[in-house]
Design a protein around this motif. Structure first.
Motif, PDB file in Angstrom:
ATOM      1  N   UNK B 629       0.831  -1.193   0.000  1.00  0.00           N
ATOM      2  CA  UNK B 629       0.000   0.000   0.000  1.00  0.00           C
ATOM      3  C   UNK B 629       0.867   1.245   0.000  1.00  0.00           C
ATOM      4  N   UNK B 630       1.845   1.226   0.866  1.00  0.00           N
ATOM      5  CA  UNK B 630       2.706   2.397   0.981  1.00  0.00           C
ATOM      6  C   UNK B 630       3.375   2.689  -0.349  1.00  0.00           C
ATOM      7  N   UNK B 631       3.819   1.625  -1.017  1.00  0.00           N
ATOM      8  CA  UNK B 631       4.500   1.814  -2.293  1.00  0.00           C
ATOM      9  C   UNK B 631       3.534   2.350  -3.340  1.00  0.00           C
ATOM     10  N   UNK B 632       2.311   1.841  -3.316  1.00  0.00           N
ATOM     11  CA  UNK B 632       1.337   2.267  -4.313  1.00  0.00           C
ATOM     12  C   UNK B 632       0.899   3.711  -4.069  1.00  0.00           C
ATOM     13  N   UNK B 633       0.998   4.089  -2.825  1.00  0.00           N
ATOM     14  CA  UNK B 633       0.538   5.427  -2.477  1.00  0.00           C
ATOM     15  C   UNK B 633       1.608   6.483  -2.737  1.00  0.00           C
ATOM     16  N   UNK B 665     -12.870   1.242  -7.202  1.00  0.00           N
ATOM     17  CA  UNK B 665     -12.906   0.569  -5.908  1.00  0.00           C
ATOM     18  C   UNK B 665     -11.605  -0.188  -5.654  1.00  0.00           C
ATOM     19  N   UNK B 666     -11.186  -0.850  -6.716  1.00  0.00           N
ATOM     20  CA  UNK B 666      -9.960  -1.623  -6.592  1.00  0.00           C
ATOM     21  C   UNK B 666      -8.755  -0.705  -6.456  1.00  0.00           C
ATOM     22  N   UNK B 667      -8.783   0.351  -7.214  1.00  0.00           N
ATOM     23  CA  UNK B 667      -7.706   1.351  -7.149  1.00  0.00           C
ATOM     24  C   UNK B 667      -7.525   1.838  -5.714  1.00  0.00           C
ATOM     25  N   UNK B 668      -8.649   2.100  -5.072  1.00  0.00           N
ATOM     26  CA  UNK B 668      -8.600   2.580  -3.693  1.00  0.00           C
ATOM     27  C   UNK B 668      -8.054   1.511  -2.767  1.00  0.00           C
ATOM     28  N   UNK B 669      -8.530   0.291  -2.950  1.00  0.00           N
ATOM     29  CA  UNK B 669      -8.123  -0.766  -2.042  1.00  0.00           C
ATOM     30  C   UNK B 669      -6.615  -0.992  -2.113  1.00  0.00           C
ATOM     31  N   UNK B 670      -6.081  -0.926  -3.330  1.00  0.00           N
ATOM     32  CA  UNK B 670      -4.645  -1.164  -3.479  1.00  0.00           C
ATOM     33  C   UNK B 670      -3.818  -0.110  -2.768  1.00  0.00           C
ATOM     34  N   UNK B 671      -4.380   1.074  -2.647  1.00  0.00           N
ATOM     35  CA  UNK B 671      -3.628   2.155  -2.011  1.00  0.00           C
ATOM     36  C   UNK B 671      -4.011   2.363  -0.559  1.00  0.00           C
ATOM     37  N   UNK B 672      -4.842   1.457  -0.052  1.00  0.00           N
ATOM     38  CA  UNK B 672      -5.250   1.599   1.338  1.00  0.00           C
ATOM     39  C   UNK B 672      -6.066   2.860   1.554  1.00  0.00           C
ATOM     40  N   UNK B 673      -6.948   3.137   0.602  1.00  0.00           N
ATOM     41  CA  UNK B 673      -7.769   4.336   0.692  1.00  0.00           C
ATOM     42  C   UNK B 673      -9.224   3.915   0.855  1.00  0.00           C
ATOM     43  N   UNK B 674      -9.905   4.520   1.798  1.00  0.00           N
ATOM     44  CA  UNK B 674     -11.312   4.241   2.006  1.00  0.00           C
ATOM     45  C   UNK B 674     -12.108   5.084   1.008  1.00  0.00           C
ATOM     46  N   UNK B 675     -12.673   4.402   0.018  1.00  0.00           N
ATOM     47  CA  UNK B 675     -13.308   5.142  -1.075  1.00  0.00           C
ATOM     48  C   UNK B 675     -14.480   5.991  -0.598  1.00  0.00           C
ATOM     49  N   UNK B 676     -15.146   5.489   0.420  1.00  0.00           N
ATOM     50  CA  UNK B 676     -16.285   6.216   0.945  1.00  0.00           C
ATOM     51  C   UNK B 676     -15.938   7.668   1.297  1.00  0.00           C
TER      52      UNK B 676
END
Lengths: 120, 1146
Positions: B629-633, B665-676
């Motif tokens: 996650x950290x790397x993706x972010x 949704x997936x994009x968010x999950x990979x980056x540890x982001x709460x899409x809501x």
């Protein structure tokens, strides 16, 4: 729109036996917004409150063909056999009904007799 | 051959079909797709009750198959003829069909295709099959009717069985007799929130508002009440919350948040749109609710026809009743099953580890006790109340180990920082023989209600945010709960059956608890409340009749704060900026940012940043430890500061949405982001934008509709499809409860990749309803345009943006500790004015690379290079400006941006003090700046004065323009007062100012230094007679600091010093670069000359000149006209000024 106007309640239906109440928007045999279905008795009808389609209706009840009491279609209050009969009338004339109906009514009376008293 | 579907069907299937086989050579197969299609073509057309391809159609076939099996059973069983009953003498009974057939029991009939001729597709089907089908259809419709009516009847039975049902009439009667208020005191589960509105509806009221403290409750109550009042799909019942409204002209009951109702009162103080107002959950004592009660108490005499119902738990009823002149109370018992209370005080056990850490063993003992005492077949879940997230994770870990061992528990955390999906898990069901163990904060006390709880463990603790007005610091502290909370927690065990509540404290502890929780008004910052009160014109907040007044000190702090922020003037009246801020539902600082941003044509980025700072952090906790996650972010991180990282995340997300929507949704999950949270940002952003447009701060953009009719059609078609998706989702009832797995596998981010491909069609979950709603609500093209323009923000724009943020957030500043460059990354320390030793939040971008904050590179190898670190000369010192300071175990700076220190302080400080040659500056009494070169110091200072004046006047013009514009609405487009050119010139100058490179040192003053900062009032002062210095000629001595007041923030030469006593008198030869003047001058005289030098280039922005004469006109009451004989001029002088002037000629 048009459908909105048609489902405006005409009044409140109240079963004279169990007091179940609901606003009705049509009385008759051809529910509005539906072409393919006709009712075999003069019924009090509302738009089905549990679905979104405007053509979905729900029959609430009708008058007993013997005593003219307004009764709901609930199995504790009435039954339909070619026409509507309230359960008290069915019981009074039980012999006039075929055996299947007699058994059915017997079953309903059997285990639990739900309150025919009006709810508070 | 299709496989047999069920038990009953197996034996009789072939037998039943025998007769048909005789007639038709080929085997009749109802399952044959072709047959079905023919039947559907005939019976399920568009005008029919069931339509081809609909969900209903599928349901019908399922029903059909079941009916077929059922009938084969029946027909094979009995073939005996009915004997037939004798003819009856009553005519209505006489002609009843003699031979029983179930079809006579159905009160409907279908008009089939054959009534319209036999040429339809059905003509290819055998007639007896058609009638068989028709009969089935009839049964299906009848079944549907029975089912729906059954639901209706059940609904009414359940309503009648609620405890409050007995009190409906009494409530209505009391309301009729007492025009004012009825307090309905009802315990949990009595049904007051759902039923009272319906009683009002049934009694004929048609303008009812019911306030709720929480948005979520508005939605769920509107749904429930709509369902119960049989208008689930009608418009009688609606809700209205910040971003969503289902309200229409036909709406009779609306559920809305307290904040929203207050805003409605703000617009129309008499609240004409309602007949009855229900204020629910008054016992929770939320800030807004308390205020609303006060507003209502004042409103009621003016609106004698308005009815108000207060609803409360049975807590402190007399308080509410007496507040409204002894309003009558209707007390309704709750419906709780008996609950056994077990006190299990924790013995002072030898603390296992270090110190304060929570010991999970008492909690595990309860799990064990339940396992030992209650057989697993007896269902019932466990709810554990813990004080905070850290405590939850400690117990979670221990309980998980226990659960893995026993296989009898599923352990689930519940707190507000969890993702929505994880929160929803608590509503899922455990497999049989397994219990749920929900570890929750006090969120489950009132906000979230979980069914099926039988056991409650109450730690007796709660963590609450308290506010320290002195330090402007929020503190998360652990407290004992109140008796009321303890009862509420206990009650959660008795909703579905008898329960047990384990209290991990002694009964004597319970007795010593406070009876009620501290009302919010006594423990939070009141800035927003005071601002709202001011804008509603309810008078002095100090005398407002609150149900329980807030602490006077906290009111004073709030008023002072608002004055400092420029929202109130010195008489505590709302300023133009204040009235605008009052309408923005955000923190004052964020509101300021929005206003400043729109002024500098930075509205788009500022909207996004303001929205991002107003919602919870979108970064999920669980992802914090994930390297992936950290790397993706990382590519999204900005080393300018966290708000910019959030800005990047939002923009990138919008891009993802507009490119390949389904993957967001997936994009968010990979980056540890709460899409809501991103959806919330989008909503908030839109609201801000509308507010700015409404107030004329932002030109309303016409929705760009594509020109040609084809793309318009296309767009309309897309929207229609989206609407349909939304409707379908709503009908399917949203999320269904799932069965939990015994062992929750850790969130696996890589496994998503495999499913990535094309989204599986038909699968219910493939419709991302949030995405659908998002696209319906927002103009994605506009958002995307804003997002992509954000990607190429120029350096200048970025610098301006930081300036806007800095000014908005001021005075929330922190200075890096002098020794940070020698410390580890994790040990970086910062100081604010009131709080020393604050640290960076671990999510902060500077926590991972603090080097960008260090001022180590000294490009101008200053003469002081060898000096101590803290006196280091550099032109690159930086400060952190932050959104909030949050103290948990340490004080954390949250959402930081780095800004250049000297320039920012010169532009923002409320108080700037100088020494004689202006080489030493103290900002706001706590930060000292020592400039190497006094000449450039004075220059900078003069420039900052100019810029501040200009900025202020531009802002004032902008705000008064919008205020005027609202008064004269007919004047369609008054020429924008602050012209683009002017703003551009101002921004250019500001940017130039920000980039000025002057070496200086920066340090925080010690307490002792801060105390002995000023020379104090002087009896004899050498008055600097410098017309033109700082743009004003009249300098008056400062009454307390000493020195001279130059402007309301700048005091000249008031700092004590041992070195520069005479510096202001020292003259050196100097040549003016503009006019060539060559003479000995003090530094100040030089600047004074430069400011007035006729040859100097006029690079000043327009407006400065106009501002110059103003101070002269602003006559103080002491000033008198004076004609000086010596210089043959007229002046306005105070007596002291007169003396000073005369002395010049001596």
């Amino acid at each position: 729109m048009a459908s909105e106007a048609e489902c405006c309640p005409l009044g409140v239906f109240k079963c004279q036996l169990c007091s179940v109440t609901a606003p009705y928007s049509y009385v008759g045999q051809k529910p509005p917004n539906t072409q393919a279905v006709v009712l075999l008795e003069e019924s009090y009808v509302m738009k089905d409150p549990f679905t979104s389609g405007t053509d979905r209706f729900l029959v609430l009840g009708s008058r007993c063909s013997l005593c003219s009491r307004l009764v709901c279609v609930g199995p504790e209050c009435s039954l339909f056999y070619s026409r509507r009969f309230c359960l008290p009338c069915v019981q009074d004339n039980i012999s006039a009904f075929p055996r299947e109906i007699q058994q059915d009514v017997e079953k309903r009376k059997g285990p639990k007799r739900p309150s025919s008293q009006p709810c508070p | 051959m299709p496989p047999p579907r069920g038990r009953e069907g197996r034996d009789h299937r072939d037998h039943h079909w025998t007769p048909s086989e005789e007639e038709a050579p080929e085997k009749w197969d109802w399952n044959c797709p072709e047959t079905r299609r023919l039947l559907e073509d005939a019976f399920f057309r568009d005008e029919n009750y069931i339509r081809q391809g609909s969900e209903e159609c599928q349901k019908f076939w399922t029903f059909f198959e079941r009916l077929q099996r059922f009938q084969t059973l029946k027909t094979s069983k009995k073939e005996e003829k009915d004997p037939g009953s004798p003819k009856h003498h009553i005519p209505a009974l006489a002609d009843l069909p003699r031979t029983y057939d179930p079809r006579y029991r159905i009160n409907l009939s279908i008009l089939g295709p054959d009534t319209r001729g036999s040429r339809g597709p059905s003509s290819r089907l055998p007639p007896e099959r058609i009638s068989e089908f028709r009969r089935a259809l009839l049964h299906y419709l009848d079944f549907g009717q029975k089912q729906a009516f059954g639901r209706l009847a059940k609904l009414q039975r359940e309503r009648a069985a609620l405890p409050i049902a007995q009190y409906g009439n009494r409530i209505l009667q009391t309301l009729k007799e007492h025009q004012v208020v009825v307090v309905v005191a009802g315990d949990t589960g009595c049904g007051k929130s759902t039923q009272v509105p319906q009683y009002l509806l049934a009694a004929g009221f048609s303008h009812v508002a019911c306030t709720q403290p929480r948005r979520i409750a508005c939605i769920s109550l509107a749904k429930r009440v709509g369902f119960e009042s049989l208008s689930q799909y009608g418009s009688q019942v609606g809700y209205q919350i910040r971003f969503e409204s289902t309200r229409s002209a036909a709406t009779k009951i609306v559920f809305l948040t307290v904040g929203l109702l207050l805003r409605q009162i703000q617009r129309e103080p008499s609240l004409p749109q309602y007949e009855v107002l229900i204020v629910d959950e008054v016992h929770e004592r939320h800030l807004h609710n308390d205020f609303l009660l006060g507003v209502l108490r004042r409103l009621l005499p003016k609106r004698p026809d308005l009815k108000v119902i207060l609803m409360s738990a049975t807590i402190n009823i007399s308080l509410f009743s007496s507040y409204f002149g002894n309003a009558p109370v209707v007390q309704v018992p709750g419906r709780l099953f008996p609950i056994t209370v077990v006190y299990q005080p924790q013995e002072a056990e030898p603390t296992t580890s270090k110190s304060e850490k929570l010991d999970p063993r008492p909690f595990l003992r309860v799990l064990e006790a339940i396992d030992n005492k209650y057989p697993p077949e007896e269902r019932g879940d466990l709810l554990v109340f813990l004080s905070g997230m850290a405590e939850i994770s400690i117990v979670l870990e221990a309980a998980q180990t226990y659960a893995n061992h026993t296989q009898r528990w599923v352990v689930l955390p519940l707190h507000s920082a969890l993702s929505v999906a994880d929160q929803d898990k608590v509503f899922d069901v455990a497999p049989s023989g397994v219990r749920k163990c929900i570890l929750s904060t006090n969120i489950a006390e009132t906000s979230v209600t979980i069914d099926g709880i039988r056991f409650v463990v109450d730690s007796g603790k709660v963590k609450e945010m308290s506010y320290d007005p002195q330090a402007k610091l929020q503190r998360l502290q652990e407290f004992w709960i109140s008796q009321a909370s303890a009862e509420q927690r206990k009650g959660r065990a008795g909703r579905t059956g008898p329960g047990v509540c384990f209290r991990l404290y002694a009964e004597s502890d319970y007795d010593s608890f406070a009876p009620y929780p501290v009302p919010e008004i006594r423990r939070v910052a009141l800035d927003a409340l005071v601002l709202q009160m001011k804008s509603m014109g309810v008078g002095d907040p100090r005398t407002f009749p609150f149900i329980e007044p807030p602490p006077p000190a906290s009111l004073e702090t709030a008023i002072l704060y608002l004055r400092d922020q420029g929202a109130l003037d010195s008489s505590e009246a709302l300023t133009p900026i204040g009235s605008l801020l009052a309408q923005l539902p955000v923190d004052v600082v964020i509101g300021k940012m929005l206003i400043l941003g729109s002024m500098f044509n930075l509205a788009e980025p500022v909207l996004t940043i303001a929205a991002a700072l107003s919602v919870q952090s979108p970064f999920t906790r669980s992802a914090q430890n994930s390297l992936e996650c950290a790397a993706a972010r990382r590519p999204l991180e900005s080393d300018q500061g966290d708000p910019f990282t959030l800005f990047n995340v939002f923009n990138a997300w919008v891009q993802v949405k507009s490119e390949r929507s389904r993957n967001s949704r997936k994009w968010c999950r990979r980056r540890g982001v709460e899409e809501h949270r991103l959806y919330e940002m989008a909503n908030l952003r839109r609201q801000f934008k509308e507010l700015l447009e409404d107030h004329g701060l932002l030109a309303g953009v016409q929705a760009v509709t594509p020109g040609d009719s084809y793309s318009r059609l296309q767009q309309r078609r897309e929207r229609r499809a989206l609407h349909q998706l939304k409707r379908q989702h709503e009908e399917s009832g949203g999320r269904r409860r799932k069965v939990l797995r015994l062992q929750e596998e850790p969130a696996d981010f890589s496994s998503d990749e495999e499913h990535a491909g094309p989204a599986p069609r038909g699968a219910e979950d493939s419709v991302d309803i949030q995405d659908v709603k998002f696209k319906l609500r927002h103009n994605l093209e506009q958002l995307q345009a804003a997002a992509s323009s954000a990607q190429d923000l120029t350096r200048d724009q970025l610098a301006m943006l930081k300036l806007v943020l800095g000014r908005g957030l001021y005075p929330q500043l922190a200075v890096p500790d002098a020794f940070n460059s020698g410390r580890k990354d994790s040990d970086q320390v910062f100081h604010t004015q009131a709080k020393q030793g604050a640290v960076l939040h671990p999510t902060c971008v500077f926590a991972s690379n603090p080097e960008v904050l260090h001022a180590q590179e000294q490009e101008a190898a200053g003469p002081t290079g060898s000096r101590d670190d803290k006196d280091k000369m550099s032109s690159k010192h930086q400060l952190l400006t932050f959104v909030s300071l949050l103290e948990t175990n340490k004080p954390y700076l949250v959402n930081c941006v780095r800004i250049p220190a000297l320039q920012s302080l010169l532009l923002f400080s409320r108080s700037l003090d100088t020494n004689g040659d202006c080489s030493r500056l103290v900002a706001d009494g706590w930060l000292e700046l020592q400039l190497a070169d006094s000449e450039s110091a004075v220059q900078l200072l003069a420039a900052s004065l100019r810029l501040r004046a200009h900025w202020e006047s531009a802002l004032d013009q902008q705000l008064s323009y919008q205020a005027r514009r609202r008064q004269l609405e007919e004047e369609e487009e008054m020429t924008a007062v602050v012209s683009r050119k002017e703003v551009a010139a101002l921004s250019r100058e500001l940017l130039q100012f920000m980039t000025s490179k002057v070496p200086y040192s920066l340090r925080r003053l010690t307490g002792l230094e801060a105390q002995n900062l000023y020379v104090g009032p002087q009896t004899i002062t050498a008055a600097p007679s410098l017309p033109g210095l700082f743009g004003s000629s009249t300098l008056s001595p400062h009454p307390t600091k000493g020195g001279y007041t130059v402007t309301d923030f700048l005091t000249y030469n008031c700092l004590t010093s041992d070195t520069d006593l005479y510096s202001d008198c020292l003259r050196t030869f100097w040549t003016c670069p503009h006019c060539g003047l060559h003479m000995p001058l003090t530094p100040l005289e030089r600047i004074a000359h430069e400011n007035t030098c006729p040859e100097a280039p006029q690079d000043l922005a327009p407006g400065t000149e106009e501002a110059t004469p103003k101070p002269l006109q602003k006559a103080s009451t002491l000033q008198r006209p004076y004609h000086c004989e010596a210089c043959q001029k007229d002046f306005m002088f105070t007596p002291t000024e007169l003396l000073r002037h005369r002395r010049q000629h001596v």
